[in-house]
Design an enzyme around this catalytic site. Structure first.
Site, short mmCIF file in Angstrom:
data_model
loop_
_atom_site.label_atom_id
_atom_site.label_comp_id
_atom_site.label_asym_id
_atom_site.label_seq_id
_atom_site.Cartn_x
_atom_site.Cartn_y
_atom_site.Cartn_z
N ASP A 185 -33.51 -0.32 32.40
CA ASP A 185 -33.04 -0.31 31.02
C ASP A 185 -32.03 -1.44 30.83
O ASP A 185 -31.67 -2.13 31.79
CB ASP A 185 -32.44 1.05 30.65
N ASP A 452 -29.92 6.05 32.96
CA ASP A 452 -28.62 6.71 32.95
C ASP A 452 -28.56 7.93 32.04
O ASP A 452 -27.62 8.72 32.14
CB ASP A 452 -27.51 5.73 32.55
N ASP A 456 -33.97 9.60 30.26
CA ASP A 456 -34.63 8.84 31.33
C ASP A 456 -35.15 9.73 32.45
O ASP A 456 -35.85 9.25 33.35
CB ASP A 456 -33.67 7.81 31.92
#
Length: 533
Positions: A185, A452, A456
């Site tokens: 990400d 995080d 996710d």
């Protein structure tokens, strides 16, 4: 009424501070702002209304306003429930190292077992000697190898801890060495998750290093008013005289920090010098906020607006220069209230130091990097170019940058054909990330995923190696991961990859040593047995 008693078709009243208990549709309400970071990973609040965005997701929090919601799904049928159910399924997949070791031991057994059928009865005694020697070789590998693998993994895990990587599953050390693709990400991993003012234009002049001495006192006072009084953030200055602390949204904190540290703004003095008359709050339609204030010294009234550059520019007919002169933008007739541009600031979330070098190191190791983010495509391309994931703008090939909805709407065959070429996915949802991981695994890749947020967790669980963030990561993300990156830095991911390769090299060296010793022992025993016979 308990949230456990809610069923489809119920109408739920939501107010500021409530957590949305189920998926539903917005019926009516006023100024409803929702924090969907637990689902999407993006910290910006989402405005919900009956026309443009009527959907409410369970697990989100109401940060402002009130509304009535029609419940459309509950329990495990909600978006939150589907995400949580996807991370509870356990996978019994073998790691790449386990699969290769199984293949090695089985191939040795097949090779020597097959020889017994081709030798005639005359050499039965020799066969018994050879079989005994082969047994030594076959047995030596499984007995010595587990100990060597365990010691190597344990040593690597200890060294990884010193390099800001906490290994939760021992097998993840060697699996990381086999990784061929890393899906990462953007916010907080490639970037610092700290908005920062990088450019400031006063009129048509770029004020270098934001030097306040180049700006006239009158313009500087107006800038202080526009920043310090037209804000939802705040500045706290400790009595001890240490660095001021800023609160508010990332954008507000960046602008306040810039004004205090670079333009010498004194927040307390500013508040006492003026009286606020009216406040116009920011919304996504107007894309601006405003404040009207009266100066206590001379009772003059000023109106300050702040927002998206294109919206503010459309309202103004002239601009200030750094010496205080006013210059017209065009010859169009001015509006009833004269609006003058004070300045334009450019902000960005800067890349972490060392990220570009870490990505180059991964590419040198033949590991592909794919960035998956919820930001818009322009921001995603800019950050990916700065980090080195994409080449210069003119060299970006067709199909390297896609949006989540585009990838989602591909057929399975189209996704499998295009997934290798994709480097950046913008405006993606958690399930887009999961879908990409599944496609890459079906193509034969060993996939590592960084994340995080709670959103996710499905992709972290599905990946061969899940890498969660230790500072900003949620507990759900950490529990779904195999390795926790303690400093949230992508450079540590590259370090984990290097240690994974070391595990493979060490195990390969041990196997070479084991086979060399045992084959030599086999030859000596065979010659001795034949000579004695």
């Amino acid at each position: 009424m308990s949230i456990f008693d809610i069923v489809v078709g119920d109408v739920v009243f939501l107010t500021t501070g409530d957590q949305i208990p189920a998926d539903g549709l917005f019926l009516n309400g006023h100024s409803l702002l929702v924090d969907e970071s637990s689902m999407t990973g993006e910290s910006d609040h989402v405005e919900v209304d009956s026309l443009q965005n009527p959907f409410l997701l369970s697990g989100s929090k109401v940060v402002d306003g009130f509304a009535r919601m029609l419940v459309t799904s509950v329990g495990m049928n909600t978006a939150w429930g589907e995400m949580m159910s996807s991370i509870t399924r356990d996978s019994n997949e073998k790691t790449p190292l386990q699969a290769r070791l199984d293949k090695l031991t089985s191939s040795i057994g097949k090779e020597y077992n097959g020889r017994n059928t081709d030798i005639n009865d005359v050499f039965n005694s020799v066969v018994r000697i050879v079989a005994a020697a082969v047994t030594i070789v076959v047995v030596a590998i499984p007995e010595g190898l587990p100990l060597a693998v365990t010691l190597t993994l344990a040593y690597s895990m200890r060294r990884m801890m010193a390099d800001h990587a906490m290994v939760r599953k021992l097998s993840a050390c060697e699996t990381m060495g086999s990784a061929t693709v890393i899906c990462t990400d953007k916010t907080g991993t490639l970037t610092m998750n700290q908005m920062k003012v990088t450019k400031f234009w006063l009129g048509q002049e770029n004020i270098g290093d934001y030097n306040s001495h180049e700006i006239s006192p009158e313009i500087l006072e107006l800038l202080h008013q526009g920043v310090g009084l037209n804000t939802t953030g705040s500045v706290y200055k400790p009595v001890s005289g240490s660095i001021p602390e800023f609160s508010g949204s990332p954008t507000e904190k960046a602008i306040l920090s810039w004004a205090v540290q670079e333009l010498g703004m004194d927040m307390e003095k500013l508040k006492h010098s003026s009286t606020i008359i009216h406040v116009e709050t920011f919304n996504s339609e107007k894309k601006r906020s405003g404040v009207s204030l009266r100066k206590n010294a001379d009772n003059t009234i000023h109106m300050h607006s702040k927002g998206a550059a294109e919206m503010i520019l459309a309202m103004c007919s002239s601009y200030y220069q750094n010496k205080g002169n006013i210059k017209s933008i065009n010859e169009a007739e001015r509006t009833e209230f004269e609006k003058i541009i004070q300045g334009i600031v450019g902000l960005k979330d800067p890349c972490r130091p060392g990220v570009k070098e870490a990505i180059q190191a991964c590419r040198y190791a033949r590991v592909g990097i794919k960035m998956i983010t919820g930001d818009n495509v322009f921001t995603a391309k800019a950050i990916a170019t700065e980090c080195g994931i994409l080449g210069p703008e003119q060299q970006v090939n067709n199909g390297e940058v896609v949006e989540g909805i585009e990838f989602r709407n591909y057929t399975h065959e189209e996704r499998m054909c295009k997934v290798d070429n994709i480097r950046v996915m913008a405006r993606s949802s958690p399930f887009d990330k999961l879908l990409m991981v599944q496609c890459l695994k079906q193509k034969g890749h060993v996939v590592a995923v960084t994340g995080d947020g709670t959103n996710d967790a499905p992709a972290l669980k599905e990946a061969d190696i899940g890498l969660s963030m230790g500072i900003q990561g949620t507990e759900v993300a950490k529990e779904s991961s195999d390795i926790v990156i303690l400093d949230d830095d992508f450079a540590s991911v590259a370090t984990v990859l290097r240690w994974g390769r070391c595990v493979y090299n060490n195990i390969q060296k041990f196997i070479q040593f084991q086979l060399t010793v045992n084959v030599a022992a086999l030859v000596i025993n065979f010659i001795a047995a034949v000579s004695a016979w």
